[in-house]
Motif scaffolding. Structure first.
Motif, PDB file in Angstrom:
ATOM      1  N   PRO A 119       0.827  -1.258  -0.125  1.00 27.44           N
ATOM      2  CA  PRO A 119      -0.041   0.155   0.026  1.00 27.44           C
ATOM      3  C   PRO A 119       0.944   1.151  -0.116  1.00 27.44           C
ATOM      4  O   PRO A 119       2.187   0.958   0.402  1.00 27.44           O
ATOM      5  CB  PRO A 119      -0.955  -0.091   1.508  1.00 27.44           C
ATOM      6  CG  PRO A 119      -0.373  -1.478   1.906  1.00 27.44           C
ATOM      7  CD  PRO A 119       0.650  -2.002   1.193  1.00 27.44           C
ATOM      8  N   THR A 174       0.923   3.841   1.884  1.00 26.46           N
ATOM      9  CA  THR A 174       1.641   4.177   3.230  1.00 26.46           C
ATOM     10  C   THR A 174       2.790   3.405   3.631  1.00 26.46           C
ATOM     11  O   THR A 174       3.350   3.758   4.247  1.00 26.46           O
ATOM     12  CB  THR A 174       0.325   4.221   4.176  1.00 26.46           C
ATOM     13  OG1 THR A 174      -0.132   2.678   4.234  1.00 26.46           O
ATOM     14  CG2 THR A 174      -0.797   4.733   4.141  1.00 26.46           C
ATOM     15  N   LEU A 228      -1.609   0.626  10.231  1.00 25.57           N
ATOM     16  CA  LEU A 228      -1.847  -0.353   9.053  1.00 25.57           C
ATOM     17  C   LEU A 228      -3.391  -1.126   9.439  1.00 25.57           C
ATOM     18  O   LEU A 228      -3.817  -1.590  10.308  1.00 25.57           O
ATOM     19  CB  LEU A 228      -1.158  -1.381   8.941  1.00 25.57           C
ATOM     20  CG  LEU A 228       0.220  -1.204   8.495  1.00 25.57           C
ATOM     21  CD1 LEU A 228       1.258  -2.413   8.732  1.00 25.57           C
ATOM     22  CD2 LEU A 228       0.477  -0.617   7.252  1.00 25.57           C
ATOM     23  N   ASP A 286      -6.711  -4.627   5.701  1.00 24.26           N
ATOM     24  CA  ASP A 286      -6.386  -4.852   4.168  1.00 24.26           C
ATOM     25  C   ASP A 286      -5.123  -4.728   4.023  1.00 24.26           C
ATOM     26  O   ASP A 286      -4.348  -5.305   3.239  1.00 24.26           O
ATOM     27  CB  ASP A 286      -7.477  -4.002   3.501  1.00 24.26           C
ATOM     28  CG  ASP A 286      -8.813  -4.489   3.354  1.00 24.26           C
ATOM     29  OD1 ASP A 286      -9.139  -5.780   3.903  1.00 24.26           O
ATOM     30  OD2 ASP A 286      -9.553  -3.678   3.399  1.00 24.26           O
ATOM     31  N   GLU A 287      -4.395  -3.451   4.574  1.00 21.61           N
ATOM     32  CA  GLU A 287      -2.904  -3.112   4.314  1.00 21.61           C
ATOM     33  C   GLU A 287      -2.169  -4.065   5.092  1.00 21.61           C
ATOM     34  O   GLU A 287      -0.964  -4.365   4.263  1.00 21.61           O
ATOM     35  CB  GLU A 287      -2.777  -1.548   5.045  1.00 21.61           C
ATOM     36  CG  GLU A 287      -3.266  -0.592   4.304  1.00 21.61           C
ATOM     37  CD  GLU A 287      -3.378   0.823   4.937  1.00 21.61           C
ATOM     38  OE1 GLU A 287      -3.461   1.756   4.404  1.00 21.61           O
ATOM     39  OE2 GLU A 287      -3.044   0.800   6.236  1.00 21.61           O
TER      40      GLU A 287
END
Length: 172
Positions: free
Chosen positions: A40, A42, A137, A140-141
């Motif tokens: 992701p 992030t 997080l 999903d991340e």
């Protein structure tokens, strides 16, 4: 009733964030990371911390900023989230201090949909975003990072290993 909790204060871009000190395991000087191509936005990559690959998260992305390039002047905050360890990128580590509960406002009222911030507080006449260590997080991340680590052909040796540095770890 007014109570105070201890927090680690740090800067991300032009924002001051705080984490409960109990969740902070160590503060490390920034080192090179191993990128994860399918991670992701992030997640800036993973870092070898004593032989364990740990995701490095840029909280600035959730604050609306572009991902930050990593500089050696920055720090990695090693935190223990409910789901395991995670590294959080900090531009500057400021201080360890108390926040008074009477100064804390629920973040949902101010920043709808921003999952990293539990509350907003005033500290020394400055607005501070109090982060939830379990929210850096999403589920999903975390799954995407795990998949990226499994599918990535990287070698752990490409990432610098973080070594304990007494001068930074003892500052907590």
């Amino acid at each position: 009733m007014n109570t105070a909790e201890t927090y680690l204060f740090f800067v991300v871009r032009d924002r001051i964030l705080a984490l409960p000190l109990a969740s902070v395991r160590r503060v490390h000087q920034a080192v090179a990371t191993t990128p994860l191509p399918d991670a992701p936005q992030t997640v800036l990559g993973v870092v070898n911390v004593h032989g364990r690959m740990i995701a490095l998260v840029d909280p600035g992305v959730h604050l609306g900023f572009d991902p930050s390039p990593i500089r050696t002047s920055q720090a990695f905050l090693e935190i223990q989230a409910e789901y395991g360890p995670v590294l959080v990128l900090a531009d500057t580590v400021l201080d360890v201090d108390f926040l008074q509960s009477e100064n804390v406002i629920a973040a949902e009222d101010l920043i709808p949909g921003y999952h990293d911030v539990v509350s907003v507080s005033s500290f020394r006449d400055i607005t501070v975003f109090v982060s939830d260590p379990d929210s850096f997080l999403t589920e999903d991340e975390r799954a995407a990072v795990a998949d990226a680590i499994i599918e990535s052909p990287f070698e752990a040796s490409r990432s610098e290993e973080i070594e304990d540095r007494d001068d930074m770890s003892d500052s907590l």
